[in-house]
Design a protein around this motif. Sequence first.
Motif, mmCIF file in Angstrom:
data_model
loop_
_atom_site.group_PDB
_atom_site.id
_atom_site.type_symbol
_atom_site.label_atom_id
_atom_site.label_comp_id
_atom_site.label_asym_id
_atom_site.label_seq_id
_atom_site.Cartn_x
_atom_site.Cartn_y
_atom_site.Cartn_z
ATOM 1 N N PHE A 55 1.068 -1.193 -0.137
ATOM 2 C CA PHE A 55 -0.083 -0.047 -0.078
ATOM 3 C C PHE A 55 0.848 1.253 0.071
ATOM 4 C CE2 PHE A 55 -2.115 -3.997 1.700
ATOM 5 C CZ PHE A 55 -3.410 -3.284 1.330
ATOM 6 N N ILE A 56 2.088 1.014 1.081
ATOM 7 C CA ILE A 56 2.718 2.353 0.804
ATOM 8 C C ILE A 56 3.379 2.433 -0.951
ATOM 9 C CG2 ILE A 56 5.211 3.098 1.725
ATOM 10 C CD1 ILE A 56 4.390 1.540 4.424
ATOM 11 N N SER A 57 3.506 1.745 -1.402
ATOM 12 C CA SER A 57 4.581 2.304 -2.630
ATOM 13 C C SER A 57 3.484 2.615 -3.853
ATOM 14 C CB SER A 57 4.955 0.133 -3.493
ATOM 15 O OG SER A 57 6.267 -0.214 -2.322
ATOM 16 N N LYS A 58 2.219 1.741 -3.436
ATOM 17 C CA LYS A 58 1.190 1.730 -4.568
ATOM 18 C C LYS A 58 0.542 3.735 -4.569
ATOM 19 C CE LYS A 58 -3.033 -0.045 -6.484
ATOM 20 N NZ LYS A 58 -2.608 0.292 -8.177
ATOM 21 N N TYR A 59 0.265 2.913 -3.300
ATOM 22 C CA TYR A 59 -0.105 5.210 -2.644
ATOM 23 C C TYR A 59 0.714 5.812 -1.915
ATOM 24 C CZ TYR A 59 -3.884 2.003 -3.571
ATOM 25 O OH TYR A 59 -4.804 0.414 -4.258
ATOM 26 N N GLY A 63 3.929 4.123 -7.088
ATOM 27 C CA GLY A 63 4.389 3.278 -8.235
ATOM 28 C C GLY A 63 5.661 1.770 -7.686
ATOM 29 N N PHE A 64 5.452 1.244 -9.153
ATOM 30 C CA PHE A 64 6.759 -0.418 -8.286
ATOM 31 C C PHE A 64 7.202 0.326 -9.675
ATOM 32 C CE2 PHE A 64 2.425 -1.630 -7.462
ATOM 33 C CZ PHE A 64 2.568 -1.630 -6.621
ATOM 34 N N GLY A 65 8.888 1.014 -9.097
ATOM 35 C CA GLY A 65 10.245 1.415 -9.396
ATOM 36 C C GLY A 65 11.577 -0.006 -9.459
ATOM 37 N N ILE A 66 11.331 -0.006 -8.755
ATOM 38 C CA ILE A 66 12.291 -1.780 -8.585
ATOM 39 C C ILE A 66 11.619 -3.058 -9.876
ATOM 40 C CG2 ILE A 66 13.335 -3.498 -7.100
ATOM 41 C CD1 ILE A 66 13.550 -1.627 -5.028
ATOM 42 N N GLU A 275 14.954 2.994 -3.282
ATOM 43 C CA GLU A 275 13.760 2.379 -3.638
ATOM 44 C C GLU A 275 13.758 3.314 -3.779
ATOM 45 O OE1 GLU A 275 8.852 0.917 -2.949
ATOM 46 O OE2 GLU A 275 10.450 0.892 -0.893
ATOM 47 N N HIS A 276 13.778 4.757 -3.765
ATOM 48 C CA HIS A 276 12.893 5.737 -4.263
ATOM 49 C C HIS A 276 14.502 6.291 -5.536
ATOM 50 C CE1 HIS A 276 12.475 10.485 -4.799
ATOM 51 N NE2 HIS A 276 13.583 10.171 -5.120
ATOM 52 N N PHE A 277 15.589 5.483 -5.872
ATOM 53 C CA PHE A 277 16.516 5.785 -6.866
ATOM 54 C C PHE A 277 15.849 4.449 -7.988
ATOM 55 C CE2 PHE A 277 18.391 8.523 -4.278
ATOM 56 C CZ PHE A 277 18.614 10.055 -5.247
#
Length: 337
Positions: A55-59, A63-66, A275-277
């Motif tokens: 939920f943190i990644s999606k909202y 997004g799911f950059g990794i 994760e940010h990068f």
Amino acid sequence: MISLLVIIIIFAFIFDYINGFHDSANSIATIVSTKVLTPFQAVLWAALFNFSAFFISKYVIGGFGIADTIAKSVSIQKGDPLALYVILAGLLSAIIWNLITWWFGIPSSSSHALIGGLIGAAVAHYHTFSVVNASKVIPTISFIVAAPLIGMVIAFFITVIIVQLFKRSNPYRAERWFKRLQLVSSAAFSIGHGGNDAQKVMGLIGVAMVASNYIPDLKSIPDWVPLSCFLAMGVGTMSGGWKIVKTMGTRITKVTPLEGVAAETAGAITLFLTEHFKIPVSTTHTITGSIIGVGATKRLSAVRWGVTVSLLWAWILTIPISGIIAALIFYLIKVFL
């Protein structure tokens, strides 16, 4: 083609489950070794926050950059009749390497095993290293060294700062507070672990779906895929990986509640940054470096460097060995086609 896609998805969820119990030690080793929680309580705690990372990644992150980085680490040609077998070989190789390292209690990287497997199978199929996307793979490989170093440096300074701030505190009261804070730092690291590792299999499933023409591109991955990946990892985490817990929690260096807070906080910060990068890193490498950084604040001899060197060799060998295993599996599959 669709039946093979289903098989890949099933093995992908198996890999996520294995990844969860293989890497559960990353989140719970210090909290168990300091007796803040029992092993059963600790795995439930870690699994809850592993899953909440979806939920943190999606909202929150948006997004799911990794997942995108993993999906583009090798160039799988759309419409290639053997493309799904390349993905299957890479996945099976990563599962085998994870089980081997789990059996011997070695905290190796699930993500590097997956990348190594994909590279090995793709090179075996296309007979060229040009299928490897250097812009995606090189940063990932560089963080075999960078992630533990970053975790180690951050943990060292966090520990020094905490010790200076609380040096006049009542030891009993301070330890009680740091045991409570370990619940927070462990939760933060578990969120970073889930957000980083569950996305890797999501990216692989996305590639398989595109290669089989199930979806037109990676942006069209259905929502049930990431949700299922995070859930599989959470269930795997609840199964624990006690041999690796022992290595992480006691064999590298003895950890107090204060040091557990510092190590987990440093690991969480490192994972959030990567994760940010959109750089897939090893949560294992990250928390190991953080634990070493904590141990080094006491004295360098507090770190059991013999154990650490053994871990380093496992880290270095993960990508090439999983690549070789994947190539052999791919050639074996071709024999029966």
